[in-house]
Scaffold this active site. Structure first.
Site, mmCIF file in Angstrom:
data_model
loop_
_atom_site.group_PDB
_atom_site.id
_atom_site.type_symbol
_atom_site.label_atom_id
_atom_site.label_comp_id
_atom_site.label_asym_id
_atom_site.label_seq_id
_atom_site.Cartn_x
_atom_site.Cartn_y
_atom_site.Cartn_z
ATOM 1 N N CYS A 86 28.226 -11.186 -23.539
ATOM 2 C CA CYS A 86 28.742 -12.302 -24.345
ATOM 3 C C CYS A 86 29.275 -13.439 -23.491
ATOM 4 O O CYS A 86 29.542 -14.528 -24.007
ATOM 5 C CB CYS A 86 29.845 -11.807 -25.277
ATOM 6 S SG CYS A 86 29.335 -10.466 -26.362
ATOM 7 N N HIS A 335 29.003 -16.207 -33.487
ATOM 8 C CA HIS A 335 28.953 -15.545 -32.186
ATOM 9 C C HIS A 335 27.513 -15.251 -31.761
ATOM 10 O O HIS A 335 27.125 -14.093 -31.615
ATOM 11 C CB HIS A 335 29.771 -14.254 -32.251
ATOM 12 C CG HIS A 335 29.922 -13.528 -30.961
ATOM 13 N ND1 HIS A 335 29.889 -14.155 -29.727
ATOM 14 C CD2 HIS A 335 30.102 -12.196 -30.690
ATOM 15 C CE1 HIS A 335 30.036 -13.254 -28.768
ATOM 16 N NE2 HIS A 335 30.164 -12.065 -29.322
#
Length: 390
Positions: A86, A335
């Site tokens: 991420c 996200h």
């Protein structure tokens, strides 16, 4: 080391776009960033491209930047592919900053782009399953069952933190309510409908104590940033937002250690010659609602044990003393993992420029982004902390 300037930013909306691919998303973000900086593609000397999951979701491996950017005018420029869970695009930002700061380039384009949605949701969830050491036992307290490995991991951390802090599920719901309000003011956010504590608590249980609204969602998107030297920036008609610090820390598998977010923030504060008391606005990695509260303490926004008081006070809401995730954060802005870190930085740039609209932190001069990713030895595998200032 030379001064590094954020000279241009561009970002797509974040959301579920089954009809779009990495090329489409990347091309839009690049066009916006170049236009914002007032430059053309042939002025870009280096490209750093963050992407985490294309190999799993779309099958594109090895040349993700070259294939995604082939129609942007950037073809022919040196391109570097960064895959770091991420934190892929914030890691890419760190490398782009080093290129300019070291004098190796005067103009670098950094971007993150991710296509996570797939007709088969198992493919999307499967991408996250690979962001751990596959040979490492899962941590004590872990309970499988949600179908999302990382939400089960976050739930285990949340249960442990609740015992230590006295937090309850309603405190996590408060984070979501704040997040959804911010998202409602952000035209690029994936979730733009406000909610209530009751609605958050009544949403479907994913992994106790995390309900659906307390978990970040699958999404797609791209975000691009133009970094330049100070001399190059003087030729442009854009505000000079300065990179004061960029710190990257990977998890230690053995021996005594601090959490990576703690170590990275300390390094960034030292590099910038600033502390948490100097921050005006923060974007942090709230992949689940409890993560935001835990990071309040990790980043020094409050003392250990005071995160509950901070969320209840309203100080971290838009209009508060130190707004946290005014973009809506991962929970509401979205996200798309490879684009998340760059998206955080872009939000902060808008606040420092004074162009964040109804989300604006008035008089913002110093801003911090914290982005982490993966799982290793009971901690995130990596954390990146960036500090910007006017």
């Amino acid at each position: 080391m030379r001064e590094v300037i954020v000279a241009g930013v561009g970002m797509t909306a974040f959301g579920k776009f089954l009809d779009r691919n990495l090329k489409s998303l990347s091309e839009e973000a690049v066009e916006l960033a170049l236009k914002d900086a007032g430059i053309t593609a042939d002025q870009v000397e280096q490209v750093v491209f963050g992407n985490a999951a294309a190999g799993v979701v779309t099958g594109q491996e090895m040349i993700r930047a070259q294939s995604s950017l082939r129609n942007t005018g950037l073809d022919g420029a040196p391109m570097f592919n960064v895959e770091n869970a991420c934190a892929s695009s914030s890691s890419g930002f760190h490398l782009g900053w080093l290129m300019v700061a070291s004098g190796q380039a005067d103009c670098v384009l950094v971007m993150g782009s991710e296509k996570l949605t797939h007709e088969d949701k198992a493919v999307s969830f499967g991408a996250f399953q690979r962001a751990v050491d596959l040979e490492e036992p899962l941590p004590e307290g872990y309970k499988a069952g949600s179908g999302s490995l990382f939400m089960d991991l976050y739930a285990a951390k949340a249960r442990k933190w609740m015992e230590a802090s006295g937090a309850n599920a309603e405190d996590f719901a408060r984070v979501v309510v704040k997040s959804r309000h911010a998202g409602s003011l952000n035209p690029c956010a994936q979730f733009r409908k406000e909610t209530s504590i009751e609605e958050v608590m009544q949403s479907r249980m994913i992994s106790d104590p995390l309900t659906l609204f307390m978990c970040s969602s699958i999404g797609d998107g791209a975000a691009a940033i133009v970094l330049t030297s100070e001399a190059f920036a003087k030729k442009l008609n854009t505000p000079n937002i300065r990179v004061r610090a960029s710190a990257v820390v990977s998890a230690k598998a053995h021996g005594e250690r601090d959490l990576v977010a703690v170590s990275a923030s300390r390094k960034a504060y030292e590099m910038a010659g600033l502390g948490p008391q100097d921050l005006d606005v923060v974007e942090l990695h709230d992949a689940s609602a409890p993560a935001e509260l835990i990071h309040y303490e990790n980043l020094g926004l409050c003392e250990r044990g005071d995160a509950i008081d901070l969320i209840r006070s309203g100080d971290t809401a838009i209009g508060g003393r130190i707004p946290v995730n005014p973009s809506g954060g991962l929970l509401s802005r979205g996200h798309p993992i490879g684009a998340t870190g760059a998206g955080q930085i872009i939000e902060l740039v808008h606040h420092l420029r004074g162009t964040a609209g109804k989300r604006q932190k008035e008089g913002a001069k110093v801003a911090l982004a914290e982005n982490n990713g993966g799982q290793l030895a009971g901690d995130s595998a990596i954390a990146v902390v960036t500090i910007l200032s006017v």
